[in-house]
Scaffold this motif. Structure first.
Motif, PDB file in Angstrom:
ATOM      1  N   MET A   1       6.078  55.627  17.978  1.00  0.00           N
ATOM      2  CA  MET A   1       4.293  55.313  18.850  1.00  0.00           C
ATOM      3  C   MET A   1       4.047  56.167  20.187  1.00  0.00           C
ATOM      4  SD  MET A   1       3.396  51.019  19.799  1.00  0.00           S
ATOM      5  CE  MET A   1       2.174  50.802  18.197  1.00  0.00           C
ATOM      6  N   VAL A   2       2.550  56.229  19.677  1.00  0.00           N
ATOM      7  CA  VAL A   2       2.526  56.842  20.658  1.00  0.00           C
ATOM      8  C   VAL A   2       1.726  56.426  21.760  1.00  0.00           C
ATOM      9  CG1 VAL A   2       1.030  59.753  21.524  1.00  0.00           C
ATOM     10  CG2 VAL A   2       2.418  59.209  19.448  1.00  0.00           C
ATOM     11  N   SER A   3       2.183  56.478  22.725  1.00  0.00           N
ATOM     12  CA  SER A   3       0.629  55.956  23.848  1.00  0.00           C
ATOM     13  C   SER A   3      -0.267  56.702  24.147  1.00  0.00           C
ATOM     14  CB  SER A   3       1.745  55.896  25.698  1.00  0.00           C
ATOM     15  OG  SER A   3       1.264  56.965  26.281  1.00  0.00           O
ATOM     16  N   ALA A   4      -1.906  55.928  25.240  1.00  0.00           N
ATOM     17  CA  ALA A   4      -2.508  56.542  24.920  1.00  0.00           C
ATOM     18  C   ALA A   4      -2.125  58.238  26.055  1.00  0.00           C
ATOM     19  CB  ALA A   4      -3.678  55.923  26.648  1.00  0.00           C
ATOM     20  N   SER A   5      -1.573  57.791  26.656  1.00  0.00           N
ATOM     21  CA  SER A   5      -0.833  59.836  27.422  1.00  0.00           C
ATOM     22  C   SER A   5      -0.797  60.104  25.765  1.00  0.00           C
ATOM     23  CB  SER A   5      -0.142  59.527  28.229  1.00  0.00           C
ATOM     24  OG  SER A   5       1.034  59.478  27.705  1.00  0.00           O
ATOM     25  N   GLY A   6      -0.545  60.604  25.487  1.00  0.00           N
ATOM     26  CA  GLY A   6      -0.047  61.512  24.137  1.00  0.00           C
ATOM     27  C   GLY A   6       2.136  61.336  24.000  1.00  0.00           C
ATOM     28  N   ALA A   7       2.216  60.548  24.657  1.00  0.00           N
ATOM     29  CA  ALA A   7       3.601  60.629  25.259  1.00  0.00           C
ATOM     30  C   ALA A   7       3.849  59.299  24.047  1.00  0.00           C
ATOM     31  CB  ALA A   7       3.662  60.543  26.520  1.00  0.00           C
ATOM     32  N   ALA A   8       5.281  59.598  23.713  1.00  0.00           N
ATOM     33  CA  ALA A   8       6.148  58.572  22.684  1.00  0.00           C
ATOM     34  C   ALA A   8       6.368  56.960  23.478  1.00  0.00           C
ATOM     35  CB  ALA A   8       7.013  58.500  21.873  1.00  0.00           C
ATOM     36  N   ARG A   9       6.127  56.229  23.409  1.00  0.00           N
ATOM     37  CA  ARG A   9       7.092  55.048  24.459  1.00  0.00           C
ATOM     38  C   ARG A   9       8.262  54.615  23.856  1.00  0.00           C
ATOM     39  NH1 ARG A   9       2.994  49.534  24.562  1.00  0.00           N
ATOM     40  NH2 ARG A   9       4.574  49.589  25.789  1.00  0.00           N
ATOM     41  N   PRO A  10       9.086  54.912  24.629  1.00  0.00           N
ATOM     42  CA  PRO A  10      11.018  54.224  24.876  1.00  0.00           C
ATOM     43  C   PRO A  10      10.562  52.438  24.443  1.00  0.00           C
ATOM     44  CG  PRO A  10      10.263  54.829  26.807  1.00  0.00           C
ATOM     45  CD  PRO A  10       9.058  54.769  26.542  1.00  0.00           C
ATOM     46  N   PRO A  11      11.467  52.529  23.650  1.00  0.00           N
ATOM     47  CA  PRO A  11      11.777  50.962  23.654  1.00  0.00           C
ATOM     48  C   PRO A  11      12.278  50.131  24.351  1.00  0.00           C
ATOM     49  CG  PRO A  11      12.957  52.060  22.162  1.00  0.00           C
ATOM     50  CD  PRO A  11      12.380  53.176  22.849  1.00  0.00           C
ATOM     51  N   ALA A  12      12.784  50.675  25.789  1.00  0.00           N
ATOM     52  CA  ALA A  12      13.905  50.112  26.597  1.00  0.00           C
ATOM     53  C   ALA A  12      12.545  49.105  27.540  1.00  0.00           C
ATOM     54  CB  ALA A  12      14.086  50.613  27.242  1.00  0.00           C
ATOM     55  N   LEU A  13      11.105  49.734  27.767  1.00  0.00           N
ATOM     56  CA  LEU A  13      10.484  48.532  29.053  1.00  0.00           C
ATOM     57  C   LEU A  13       9.605  47.399  28.320  1.00  0.00           C
ATOM     58  CD1 LEU A  13       9.260  49.165  31.303  1.00  0.00           C
ATOM     59  CD2 LEU A  13       6.999  50.668  30.276  1.00  0.00           C
ATOM     60  N   PRO A  14       9.596  47.926  26.768  1.00  0.00           N
ATOM     61  CA  PRO A  14       8.718  46.168  26.726  1.00  0.00           C
ATOM     62  C   PRO A  14      10.716  45.334  27.019  1.00  0.00           C
ATOM     63  CG  PRO A  14       8.667  47.640  24.796  1.00  0.00           C
ATOM     64  CD  PRO A  14       8.916  48.587  26.036  1.00  0.00           C
ATOM     65  N   SER A  15      11.224  45.707  26.219  1.00  0.00           N
ATOM     66  CA  SER A  15      12.439  45.128  25.960  1.00  0.00           C
ATOM     67  C   SER A  15      13.448  44.290  27.382  1.00  0.00           C
ATOM     68  CB  SER A  15      13.969  46.685  25.066  1.00  0.00           C
ATOM     69  OG  SER A  15      15.331  45.114  25.082  1.00  0.00           O
ATOM     70  N   VAL A  16      13.310  45.360  28.300  1.00  0.00           N
ATOM     71  CA  VAL A  16      13.696  44.942  29.675  1.00  0.00           C
ATOM     72  C   VAL A  16      12.478  43.706  29.904  1.00  0.00           C
ATOM     73  CG1 VAL A  16      13.312  45.456  32.500  1.00  0.00           C
ATOM     74  CG2 VAL A  16      14.168  46.764  30.343  1.00  0.00           C
ATOM     75  N   ARG A  17      11.000  44.169  29.805  1.00  0.00           N
ATOM     76  CA  ARG A  17       9.719  43.077  30.297  1.00  0.00           C
ATOM     77  C   ARG A  17      10.079  41.614  29.760  1.00  0.00           C
ATOM     78  NH1 ARG A  17       4.851  42.684  31.722  1.00  0.00           N
ATOM     79  NH2 ARG A  17       3.447  41.900  30.560  1.00  0.00           N
ATOM     80  N   GLY A  18      10.421  41.658  28.624  1.00  0.00           N
ATOM     81  CA  GLY A  18      10.756  40.602  27.939  1.00  0.00           C
ATOM     82  C   GLY A  18      12.208  39.971  28.066  1.00  0.00           C
ATOM     83  N   ASP A  19      12.607  40.695  28.175  1.00  0.00           N
ATOM     84  CA  ASP A  19      14.435  40.062  28.899  1.00  0.00           C
ATOM     85  C   ASP A  19      13.931  39.485  30.496  1.00  0.00           C
ATOM     86  OD1 ASP A  19      16.935  39.020  29.383  1.00  0.00           O
ATOM     87  OD2 ASP A  19      17.209  40.388  30.963  1.00  0.00           O
ATOM     88  N   LEU A  20      13.355  39.964  31.227  1.00  0.00           N
ATOM     89  CA  LEU A  20      12.195  39.904  33.180  1.00  0.00           C
ATOM     90  C   LEU A  20      11.692  38.060  32.559  1.00  0.00           C
ATOM     91  CD1 LEU A  20      11.770  42.306  34.311  1.00  0.00           C
ATOM     92  CD2 LEU A  20      13.750  40.740  35.216  1.00  0.00           C
ATOM     93  N   LEU A  21      10.809  38.346  31.581  1.00  0.00           N
ATOM     94  CA  LEU A  21       9.760  37.373  31.395  1.00  0.00           C
ATOM     95  C   LEU A  21       9.849  35.363  30.767  1.00  0.00           C
ATOM     96  CD1 LEU A  21       6.845  39.117  29.090  1.00  0.00           C
ATOM     97  CD2 LEU A  21       6.590  38.123  31.354  1.00  0.00           C
ATOM     98  N   ALA A  22      11.894  35.689  29.696  1.00  0.00           N
ATOM     99  CA  ALA A  22      11.957  34.505  29.393  1.00  0.00           C
ATOM    100  C   ALA A  22      13.503  34.017  30.081  1.00  0.00           C
ATOM    101  CB  ALA A  22      13.328  35.317  28.180  1.00  0.00           C
ATOM    102  N   ARG A  23      13.515  34.997  31.588  1.00  0.00           N
ATOM    103  CA  ARG A  23      14.227  34.482  32.204  1.00  0.00           C
ATOM    104  C   ARG A  23      13.219  33.744  33.219  1.00  0.00           C
ATOM    105  NH1 ARG A  23      18.644  37.574  33.747  1.00  0.00           N
ATOM    106  NH2 ARG A  23      19.753  38.907  32.847  1.00  0.00           N
TER     107      ARG A  23
END
Length: 58
Positions: A1-23
């Motif tokens: 997947m590519v972000s609006a800037s054209g760079a690939a988005r790493p899966p770690a960011l939404p994973s960490v965000r998901g963990d924090l939201l779950a907590r």
């Protein structure tokens, strides 16, 4: 997947965000983040783990 800037988005960011939201008890949002992370990863084991975490959120 590519972000609006054209760079690939790493899966770690939404994973960490998901963990924090779950907590925080925001399980619906956490589920969406885990599924987003699963869609971004190319590693099948990681994808399975993230999907399992999403399903555990309800």
């Amino acid at each position: 997947m590519v972000s609006a800037s054209g760079a690939a988005r790493p899966p770690a960011l939404p994973s960490v965000r998901g963990d924090l939201l779950a907590r925080l008890g925001r399980v619906a949002e956490a589920r969406e983040e885990f599924l987003r992370a699963a869609a971004l990863t190319h590693n099948e084991r990681e994808r399975r783990l993230l999907r399992d975490r999403a399903h555990a959120c309800g």
